[in-house]
Design a protein around this motif. Structure first.
Motif, mmCIF file in Angstrom:
data_model
loop_
_atom_site.group_PDB
_atom_site.id
_atom_site.type_symbol
_atom_site.label_atom_id
_atom_site.label_comp_id
_atom_site.label_asym_id
_atom_site.label_seq_id
_atom_site.Cartn_x
_atom_site.Cartn_y
_atom_site.Cartn_z
ATOM 1 N N ARG A 88 5.698 44.649 25.061
ATOM 2 C CA ARG A 88 6.512 45.955 24.045
ATOM 3 C C ARG A 88 6.293 45.616 22.604
ATOM 4 O O ARG A 88 6.264 46.681 21.703
ATOM 5 C CB ARG A 88 7.763 46.243 24.578
ATOM 6 C CG ARG A 88 7.771 46.752 26.084
ATOM 7 C CD ARG A 88 9.120 47.375 26.664
ATOM 8 N NE ARG A 88 10.412 46.218 26.788
ATOM 9 C CZ ARG A 88 10.250 45.575 27.897
ATOM 10 N NH1 ARG A 88 9.419 46.088 29.004
ATOM 11 N NH2 ARG A 88 11.251 44.768 28.090
ATOM 12 N N LYS B 5 4.216 51.068 25.576
ATOM 13 C CA LYS B 5 5.495 51.149 26.398
ATOM 14 C C LYS B 5 5.504 50.757 27.650
ATOM 15 O O LYS B 5 5.039 51.932 28.398
ATOM 16 C CB LYS B 5 5.864 52.529 25.984
ATOM 17 C CG LYS B 5 7.313 53.135 26.292
ATOM 18 C CD LYS B 5 7.463 54.365 25.819
ATOM 19 C CE LYS B 5 8.935 54.972 25.841
ATOM 20 N NZ LYS B 5 9.318 55.936 25.023
ATOM 21 N N ASP C 245 7.426 49.140 31.026
ATOM 22 C CA ASP C 245 8.615 48.550 31.646
ATOM 23 C C ASP C 245 8.606 48.971 32.964
ATOM 24 O O ASP C 245 8.718 49.988 33.482
ATOM 25 C CB ASP C 245 9.744 49.002 30.775
ATOM 26 C CG ASP C 245 11.125 48.283 31.168
ATOM 27 O OD1 ASP C 245 11.275 48.006 32.354
ATOM 28 O OD2 ASP C 245 11.928 47.984 30.332
ATOM 29 N N VAL D 257 9.776 50.025 21.857
ATOM 30 C CA VAL D 257 8.506 49.587 21.515
ATOM 31 C C VAL D 257 8.306 49.357 20.072
ATOM 32 O O VAL D 257 8.971 49.629 19.050
ATOM 33 C CB VAL D 257 7.539 50.654 21.821
ATOM 34 C CG1 VAL D 257 6.391 50.122 21.682
ATOM 35 C CG2 VAL D 257 7.783 51.332 23.340
ATOM 36 N N ILE E 163 12.802 43.651 19.528
ATOM 37 C CA ILE E 163 12.704 44.514 20.809
ATOM 38 C C ILE E 163 13.763 43.835 21.655
ATOM 39 O O ILE E 163 14.495 44.743 22.283
ATOM 40 C CB ILE E 163 11.482 44.006 21.572
ATOM 41 C CG1 ILE E 163 10.196 44.828 20.888
ATOM 42 C CG2 ILE E 163 11.305 44.591 23.170
ATOM 43 C CD1 ILE E 163 10.091 46.194 20.853
#
Lengths: 371, 357
Positions: free
Chosen positions: A222, A227, A229, A248, A265
């Protein structure tokens, strides 16, 4: 006649203050400039995968704790999900909520260690102790729940070992209100510190393409601007019931994919985890947490791959069952091991001090690299 | 004052001078170093929500003494492939270099180790001594971390001496003396006579000087931080990269010598800054001794003010250390060569022009 020169080989570790465990980095230097970095691993190898073949499914859980010992809850979480998928059982709603709460607390705790030790690597001592102070409170919550502070054996296949302590919800809420301002304090002290920014921006830039080719996941991926996850992209447990963002890397300061980006992040993920915890604490249903635990775990012949978003990245379990109480094979895809592979790419051309900054920013735990 | 006393006692100028120079070492610097070790641990602990040492003595006050005893008992390890003579000499050199600096620092009007006319010059020269010691330590240890630490350290100390000296020159141009005692005496009276407020002069020159003195103070404080290897410039002993830098291989009392030298250095540069810009031992607000008519009390007060100023700057060093991260080697050099030295030069030229007017 040109003078004969040769590169200096420096062995960083296995006993070195900043290798985050027992890692040996064979660094080839030209003065202070790095020509190559070769990680040597295996100092902490405990034959997890081989051991797993000789044990029953519930017996393996304490061993998963010992892989990434800073994110034990999440290792158990991932393992439990994988075995449940193999068995085809549904766990009660309350169990799922408690698992998510514990998992997110564990994420905060793990990120606090990552951030704190990163500050230490850069030379700032105080943020480290501030982070550990706050992590201590999370560990207290865990201790209250299951009696252990580091290696929990709490999340079992089909349920949990104990229900929550009656005070847990209140204490957890208190922690969330206490902790919110501390993130800001951390940002003021470290994140936006001029020297810290100078040390970490534009260092160890990981381009998105390289990241994908090396199989990087989690905050490191990220940080490079994708993006991705698993909590959102391939939801498991009850994550789809919560409202949270996936931070991000945007190149707010420096370049997308540099050390600062990866670091930041993590700071923002702490805030998102707090959001999830708050929602989960509000919505948590009543129920029995041990009702779905099977008396005897003997999955049918078959195999399963299940992955979760561990604090450090994608943690995958590949389990082959041959119909006996012991698994035929348990293969773990650990994020730290994968991330360590990219060290050489990141370090080339930087200076010795940057090796430490880069190693800290990819946040590895040697317990999981070596398993 | 003390010199005359010892001269009469022993009737020998060499012995009197020797005792005079050694006095601060035993009665001021060694106790200070022990205190500073404890103080730094307490300061860092309280900044980090800890208590620090609490067991030995009141709030752990005897901890450094216990530490020294522990270090005395430790085995003095000399690794096999070291250059033994250099290895043994290096800590002594560093220790002597940092403690010799106190010989010329005026602790109060009644007590100066040696009232040298070239005081500032001596101080700068002697603190450069440590460079040789550090390089010897790094080279003789036969350890790559030590060597890298030593090379970095030497580069750093030599680079940062330049802005320090350039700022010292500005003070020397204004006051016309290299003697630290005379320098202090010029700044007598109230605090607006301190060099940071343009010195004891009157008229427009004094006020024109103030911004440049503040700039000079900033530069010299930053560069002295680098000279004593404190955060954010603690690169030679950056523990997260180079283990312990040039003293990685040292143990026992030799390590303690490096350690005590570091704390002595902290006070030496703080004292230098205090003398150059903050009136040294001069009180900011007049003397109680003058009011009460007790002449003998004035030097005691002066010792108090000197200690207070010195320790204040030491405290700021500790404060910075426990707040800031560390720079990288190239950034460190950039700070020095691209910012501090040009600024110091400009400062020097402007102050030169002001004093000519």
């Amino acid at each position: 006649m040109a003078l004969k020169t040769e590169h200096m080989t420096l062995n960083m570790g296995p006993q070195h203050p900043s290798t985050h465990g027992v890692l040996r980095l064979e660094v080839e230097l030209e003065g202070e400039i790095i020509r190559s970095v070769k990680p040597h691993i295996g100092y902490l190898h405990r034959c997890f995968e081989k051991h797993a073949e000789a044990m029953t499914y519930p017996q393996i859980i304490p061993y998963t704790d010992r892989m990434d010992y800073l994110a034990s809850m999440y290792n158990e979480f991932g393992y439990a999900i994988a075995v449940e998928k193999l068995l085809g059982i549904q766990v009660p709603e309350r169990v799922e909520y408690i698992r998510v709460i514990m998992g997110e607390f564990q994420r905060i705790a793990s990120h606090l260690v990552a951030i704190g030790t990163y500050g230490l690597d850069i030379g700032a001592f105080t943020p480290f102790l501030f982070c550990f102070r706050d992590r201590e409170m999370i560990l207290n919550l865990f201790e209250m729940t299951c009696g252990a502070r580091l290696l929990y054996n709490y999340i079992w296949v089909g349920g949990l070992s104990h229900d929550l302590h009656p005070d847990f919800v209140r204490n957890a809420k208190e922690f969330v209100t206490y902790f919110r301002p501390k993130v800001k304090e951390l940002n003021d002290l470290l994140t936006y510190n001029r020297i810290f920014i100078d040390r970490t921006t534009n260092i160890g830039i990981l381009p998105l393409e390289t990241a994908i080719n090396f199989g990087i996941s989690g905050p490191n991926l990220r940080g490079s601007g994708l993006k991705w996850d698993i909590r959102k992209n391939d939801p498991y447990s009850v994550y789809n019931k919560f409202d949270f963002d996936i931070p991000v890397g945007t190149g707010l300061i420096g370049t997308v994919g540099d050390c600062w980006s990866r670091y930041f992040i993590r700071v923002r993920e702490i805030e998102e985890s707090l959001k999830i915890i708050e929602q989960a604490l509000e919505q948590i249903p009543e129920g029995d947490v041990t009702s779905a635990i099977p008396k005897r775990i003997k999955p049918p012949v078959g195999h399963v791959y299940s992955r979760v978003e561990n604090p450090k990245g994608e943690l995958g379990y590949f389990i082959i069952s041959n119909g006996t109480p012991n698994p035929f094979r348990v293969k773990v895809k650990g994020p730290s091991f994968v991330h360590l592979g990219v060290m050489n790419e990141l370090c080339k051309g930087h200076m010795i001090a940057d090796v430490i900054a880069i190693l800290g920013s990819i946040d590895i735990v040697l317990g999981e690299v070596d398993r | 004052m003390t010199y005359d006393f010892f001269y009469k006692l022993f009737n020998s100028d060499i012995i009197a001078a020797l005792i005079q120079s050694l006095l601060p070492l035993f009665f001021f610097i060694l106790p200070y170093a022990l205190f500073a070790v404890w103080w730094e641990r307490k300061v860092s602990a309280h900044m980090q929500d800890r208590l620090g040492p609490m067991r030995v003595g009141w709030h752990g006050a005897l901890q450094p003494i216990a530490d020294i005893f522990k270090l005395f008992q430790k085995e003095d390890i000399i690794a096999s492939d070291t250059d033994k003579s250099l290895f043994n000499l290096a800590p002594v050199l560093v220790f002597v270099g940092s403690y010799a600096a106190f010989a010329v620092i005026p602790f109060s009007s009644a007590f100066i180790g040696s009232n040298l006319d070239l005081g500032v010059f001596f101080l700068v020269g002697v603190s450069g001594f440590a460079v040789a010691g550090i390089l010897m330590a790094g080279w003789a240890s036969n350890n790559k971390y030590s060597l890298l630490g030593a090379v970095r350290s030497v580069a750093q100390i030599i680079s940062y001496e330049i802005p320090t000296i350039l700022i010292i020159i500005t003070i020397v141009m204004i006051t016309g003396t290299l003697n630290l005692n005379t320098l202090t005496q010029i700044q007598t009276g109230y605090f607006w006579n301190w060099m940071i407020f343009g010195g004891p002069g009157t008229g427009i020159t004094k006020y024109v000087l103030i911004p440049f003195m503040v700039l000079g103070f900033g530069i010299i404080y930053i560069s002295t931080l680098a000279e004593v290897n404190r955060t954010p410039f603690d690169i030679p002993e950056a523990e997260s990269e180079l283990v312990a830098g040039y003293h990685t291989e040292y143990s026992g009392m030799k390590f303690a010598m490096f350690f005590l030298a570091e704390y002595a250095n902290m006070l030496a540069v703080s004292a230098l800054v205090a003398v150059l810009f903050f009136g040294g031992y001069q009180s900011p607000c007049g003397y109680l001794g003058n009011i009460l008519g007790l002449k003998w009390f004035i030097p005691v007060e002066q010792l108090f003010w000197f200690t207070a100023k010195g320790l204040f700057f030491v405290f700021v060093q500790m404060w910075l250390r426990w707040t800031l991260p560390r720079l990288r080697v190239d950034q460190l050099m950039n700070t020095c060569w691209k910012y501090l030295i040009p600024l110091a030069f400009v400062n020097l030229i402007i102050i030169g022009l002001i004093t000519l007017m």
